[in-house]
Design a protein around this motif. Structure first.
Motif, PDB file in Angstrom:
ATOM      1  N   LYS A 289       2.496 -10.491  -1.278  1.00 17.43           N
ATOM      2  CA  LYS A 289       2.572 -10.967   0.112  1.00 17.43           C
ATOM      3  C   LYS A 289       3.236 -12.343   0.180  1.00 17.43           C
ATOM      4  CE  LYS A 289      -0.100 -11.784   4.308  1.00 17.43           C
ATOM      5  NZ  LYS A 289       0.858 -11.157   5.195  1.00 17.43           N
ATOM      6  N   GLU A 290       2.853 -13.242  -0.733  1.00 14.37           N
ATOM      7  CA  GLU A 290       3.462 -14.586  -0.758  1.00 14.37           C
ATOM      8  C   GLU A 290       4.983 -14.505  -0.857  1.00 14.37           C
ATOM      9  OE1 GLU A 290       1.949 -17.019  -3.988  1.00 14.37           O
ATOM     10  OE2 GLU A 290      -0.111 -16.477  -3.430  1.00 14.37           O
ATOM     11  N   TYR A 291       5.469 -13.667  -1.760  1.00 14.55           N
ATOM     12  CA  TYR A 291       6.920 -13.523  -1.934  1.00 14.55           C
ATOM     13  C   TYR A 291       7.570 -12.915  -0.689  1.00 14.55           C
ATOM     14  CZ  TYR A 291       6.964 -14.956  -6.819  1.00 14.55           C
ATOM     15  OH  TYR A 291       6.892 -15.686  -7.974  1.00 14.55           O
ATOM     16  N   ALA A 292       6.926 -11.915  -0.101  1.00 15.51           N
ATOM     17  CA  ALA A 292       7.470 -11.267   1.097  1.00 15.51           C
ATOM     18  C   ALA A 292       7.549 -12.262   2.252  1.00 15.51           C
ATOM     19  CB  ALA A 292       6.615 -10.059   1.471  1.00 15.51           C
TER      20      ALA A 292
ATOM     21  N   LEU B 180       5.238  -2.662   2.154  1.00 21.97           N
ATOM     22  CA  LEU B 180       5.407  -3.039   0.753  1.00 21.97           C
ATOM     23  C   LEU B 180       4.054  -3.195   0.062  1.00 21.97           C
ATOM     24  CD1 LEU B 180       7.236  -3.956  -1.615  1.00 21.97           C
ATOM     25  CD2 LEU B 180       7.017  -6.288  -0.724  1.00 21.97           C
ATOM     26  N   ILE B 181       3.129  -3.878   0.695  1.00 22.89           N
ATOM     27  CA  ILE B 181       1.820  -4.129   0.083  1.00 22.89           C
ATOM     28  C   ILE B 181       1.025  -2.830  -0.046  1.00 22.89           C
ATOM     29  CG2 ILE B 181      -0.409  -5.295   0.436  1.00 22.89           C
ATOM     30  CD1 ILE B 181       1.392  -7.614   1.692  1.00 22.89           C
ATOM     31  N   THR B 182       1.150  -1.931   0.925  1.00 15.89           N
ATOM     32  CA  THR B 182       0.471  -0.635   0.843  1.00 15.89           C
ATOM     33  C   THR B 182       1.019   0.170  -0.334  1.00 15.89           C
ATOM     34  OG1 THR B 182       0.089  -0.653   3.224  1.00 15.89           O
ATOM     35  CG2 THR B 182      -0.093   1.480   2.117  1.00 15.89           C
ATOM     36  N   ALA B 183       2.346   0.221  -0.466  1.00 19.59           N
ATOM     37  CA  ALA B 183       2.956   0.938  -1.595  1.00 19.59           C
ATOM     38  C   ALA B 183       2.545   0.297  -2.916  1.00 19.59           C
ATOM     39  CB  ALA B 183       4.480   0.939  -1.455  1.00 19.59           C
ATOM     40  N   ALA B 184       2.576  -1.038  -2.973  1.00 18.79           N
ATOM     41  CA  ALA B 184       2.202  -1.765  -4.196  1.00 18.79           C
ATOM     42  C   ALA B 184       0.755  -1.475  -4.582  1.00 18.79           C
ATOM     43  CB  ALA B 184       2.414  -3.267  -4.000  1.00 18.79           C
ATOM     44  N   SER B 185      -0.138  -1.433  -3.597  1.00 17.37           N
ATOM     45  CA  SER B 185      -1.555  -1.161  -3.865  1.00 17.37           C
ATOM     46  C   SER B 185      -1.729   0.225  -4.468  1.00 17.37           C
ATOM     47  CB  SER B 185      -2.370  -1.231  -2.568  1.00 17.37           C
ATOM     48  OG  SER B 185      -2.320  -2.521  -2.047  1.00 17.37           O
ATOM     49  N   GLU B 186      -1.040   1.195  -3.892  1.00 17.72           N
ATOM     50  CA  GLU B 186      -1.129   2.563  -4.383  1.00 17.72           C
ATOM     51  C   GLU B 186      -0.615   2.662  -5.820  1.00 17.72           C
ATOM     52  OE1 GLU B 186      -2.122   6.173  -4.844  1.00 17.72           O
ATOM     53  OE2 GLU B 186      -2.597   5.238  -2.928  1.00 17.72           O
TER      54      GLU B 186
ATOM     55  N   LYS C 100       6.706   6.201  -1.937  1.00 14.23           N
ATOM     56  CA  LYS C 100       8.163   6.338  -1.826  1.00 14.23           C
ATOM     57  C   LYS C 100       8.616   6.218  -0.368  1.00 14.23           C
ATOM     58  CE  LYS C 100      12.076   9.252  -2.971  1.00 14.23           C
ATOM     59  NZ  LYS C 100      12.552  10.460  -3.617  1.00 14.23           N
ATOM     60  N   ARG C 101       7.839   6.791   0.541  1.00 16.63           N
ATOM     61  CA  ARG C 101       8.207   6.739   1.970  1.00 16.63           C
ATOM     62  C   ARG C 101       8.116   5.323   2.545  1.00 16.63           C
ATOM     63  NH1 ARG C 101       5.777  11.967   2.033  1.00 16.63           N
ATOM     64  NH2 ARG C 101       3.731  11.107   2.452  1.00 16.63           N
ATOM     65  N   LEU C 102       7.325   4.459   1.921  1.00 18.77           N
ATOM     66  CA  LEU C 102       7.092   3.112   2.453  1.00 18.77           C
ATOM     67  C   LEU C 102       8.127   2.075   2.005  1.00 18.77           C
ATOM     68  CD1 LEU C 102       3.223   3.013   1.993  1.00 18.77           C
ATOM     69  CD2 LEU C 102       4.450   3.068   4.174  1.00 18.77           C
ATOM     70  N   VAL C 103       8.927   2.416   1.006  1.00 14.88           N
ATOM     71  CA  VAL C 103       9.867   1.443   0.450  1.00 14.88           C
ATOM     72  C   VAL C 103      11.313   1.888   0.673  1.00 14.88           C
ATOM     73  CG1 VAL C 103       8.208   0.575  -1.265  1.00 14.88           C
ATOM     74  CG2 VAL C 103       9.734   2.479  -1.873  1.00 14.88           C
TER      75      VAL C 103
END
Length: 137
Positions: A26-29, A42-48, A111-114
């Motif tokens: 999140k900080e980088y985003a 991005l954070i949702t995809a990263a968490s998964e 994949k759909r989130l990024v």
């Protein structure tokens, strides 16, 4: 051509590593001015992906990179584990497929989130997933 502007590696060995990792993403985003909607995707995809790495790969390493291509900035995340690997990637990328007791929405959902999604896996050696979320994409 993609240029790496900055990078940060984090080891993920246990569940307690997930929140600091998400916060760092999140900080980088925020730093590149990504919209709240794209940050959330991005954070949702990263968490998964980080949870998959813990659950199926026994943990691993992550790399957070701020990248640019022309005028476009984005975040590239790499998740690498030394787990059992994925025998059938096309099958694993289908909605509803799971080797665990989940809904099987993890990989295809991420994949759909990024903006860009790449997965490489060798049975017995591990899996590496790389995703890119462009600031405006």
């Amino acid at each position: 051509m993609i240029i790496v502007l900055s990078k940060d590696a984090m080891a993920i060995q246990k569940e307690q590593d997930v929140v600091p990792f998400r916060n760092r993403v999140k900080e980088y985003a925020v730093k590149i001015g990504m919209s709240l909607v794209n940050q959330t995707k991005l954070i949702t995809a990263a968490s998964e992906l980080v949870r998959n790495m813990l659950k199926y790969g026994g943990g691993g390493s992550t790399l957070i990179e701020v990248i640019s291509k022309g005028r476009e900035n984005g975040i590239r995340l790499t998740f690498a584990d030394k787990g059992p690997g994925i025998k059938d990637i096309p099958l694993a990328m289908q909605d509803g497929y799971s080797t665990g007791k989940s809904l099987g929405l993890g990989l295809p959902g991420a994949k759909r989130l990024v903006s860009e999604f790449d997965i490489k896996s060798t049975p017995g050696k591990g899996t590496t997933v790389t995703v890119i979320k462009w600031k405006n994409g």
